[in-house]
Design an enzyme around this catalytic site. Structure first.
Site, PDB file in Angstrom:
ATOM      1  N   GLU A  49      36.612  40.780  45.365  1.00 57.83           N
ATOM      2  CA  GLU A  49      36.491  39.983  45.073  1.00 57.83           C
ATOM      3  C   GLU A  49      37.707  38.975  44.101  1.00 57.83           C
ATOM      4  O   GLU A  49      37.366  39.533  42.798  1.00 57.83           O
ATOM      5  CB  GLU A  49      35.623  39.045  45.458  1.00 57.83           C
ATOM      6  CG  GLU A  49      34.557  38.874  46.409  1.00 57.83           C
ATOM      7  CD  GLU A  49      33.353  38.701  46.525  1.00 57.83           C
ATOM      8  OE1 GLU A  49      33.032  37.755  45.553  1.00 57.83           O
ATOM      9  OE2 GLU A  49      32.671  38.670  47.822  1.00 57.83           O
ATOM     10  N   ASP A  60      29.495  28.403  39.755  1.00 57.64           N
ATOM     11  CA  ASP A  60      28.988  29.311  38.693  1.00 57.64           C
ATOM     12  C   ASP A  60      28.840  29.308  37.003  1.00 57.64           C
ATOM     13  O   ASP A  60      28.897  28.148  36.628  1.00 57.64           O
ATOM     14  CB  ASP A  60      31.087  30.235  37.630  1.00 57.64           C
ATOM     15  CG  ASP A  60      31.419  30.406  39.498  1.00 57.64           C
ATOM     16  OD1 ASP A  60      31.947  31.564  40.267  1.00 57.64           O
ATOM     17  OD2 ASP A  60      32.270  29.597  39.628  1.00 57.64           O
TER      18      ASP A  60
END
EC number: 4.2.1.20
Length: 264
Positions: A49, A60
């Site tokens: 990824e 995040d």
């Protein structure tokens, strides 16, 4: 079948679990990204990824936020990310690559232009964090028409209507967010993950990867007992942040320990 389907099917046939590491493109330096990708493969990655840096990465935690900031400060763009994938493909035609990021840069390029460029670069799938599945029919159709898998996030709080949309639109694998909050946060409850993944399998036929909160070989092995794939990101990005020029070697060693635990 694209590379993701082929790789995950081969692992399942061999009774093995997929190891899916995440890094941010352009961090710590754009010139190092392709080397880091190859280091991940040497360490045992089955799928990579690759994060598209974004100025407001709301899903995040601080570690990956800082990685995005560093990459953007060094001039990273979506077009440069695709160039990196193309560079990786020159010497690795086999390892699947999934781009992970946010919708804004894709919209700026245009769905069709992005899908065409991504496919040409050698991308296999796209995970767009802030694109709700129930609103993604057009986007998913464009990506899939270019041979790109559409990977979606699901969580303990995912409502039934959204889960139905994921079941309809997802390709490749489904990424189960094992804890509430942002990447790199908290400690996960393996028993709860086992229950949730079991419930997911009643609705989804695709392989299930589990991420968020996996920081060491022991946890990865425990998650591998209940999931088809283990996704690890913040711990690797943290290692990159600390390692500087030694990042490829350090990342390979760290991932190799996790791979060994998964295969034990």
């Amino acid at each position: 079948m694209n590379r993701i389907d082929e790789r995950l099917a081969a692992l399942k046939a061999a009774g093995r679990k997929a190891l899916i590491p995440f890094i941010t493109a352009g961090d710590p330096e754009p010139d190092m990204t392709v080397s880091l990708m190859h280091a991940l493969v040497r360490g045992g990655a089955d799928v990579i990824e690759l994060g598209i840096p974004f100025s407001d990465p709301m899903a995040d935690g601080p570690v990956i936020q800082r990685a995005s900031e560093r990459a953007l400060a060094r001039g990273m763009t979506l077009a440069r990310v695709l160039e990196m994938v193309a560079g990786f493909r020159r010497t690795d035609p086999d390892t699947p690559v999934v781009l992970m990021g946010y919708l804004n840069p894709v919209e700026a390029m245009g769905y069709a232009a992005f899908a065409s460029a991504a496919r040409a670069a050698g991308v296999d799938g796209v995970l767009t964090v802030d694109c709700p599945p129930e609103e993604s029919d057009e986007y998913a159709q464009v990506l899939q028409s270019h041979g790109l898998a559409t990977v979606f996030l699901v969580a303990p709080t995912t409502p039934a209507a959204r889960l139905a949309a994921v079941a309809r639109l997802a390709r490749g694998y489904v990424y189960y967010v094992s804890i509430k909050g942002v990447t790199g946060a908290a400690t996960l409850d393996v028993a709860d993950v086992a229950r949730q993944v079991g419930a997911l399998r009643e609705h989804l036929s695709l392989p299930v990867g589990v991420g968020f909160g996996i920081r060491d070989a022991e946890t990865a092995r425990a998650i591998g007992e209940v999931a088809d794939a283990v996704v690890i990101g913040s711990r690797l990005v943290q290692e990159i942040e600390a390692a500087g020029a030694q990042a490829p070697d350090r990342l390979q060693a760290l991932l190799a320990g996790i791979r060994q635990a998964l295969d034990a």
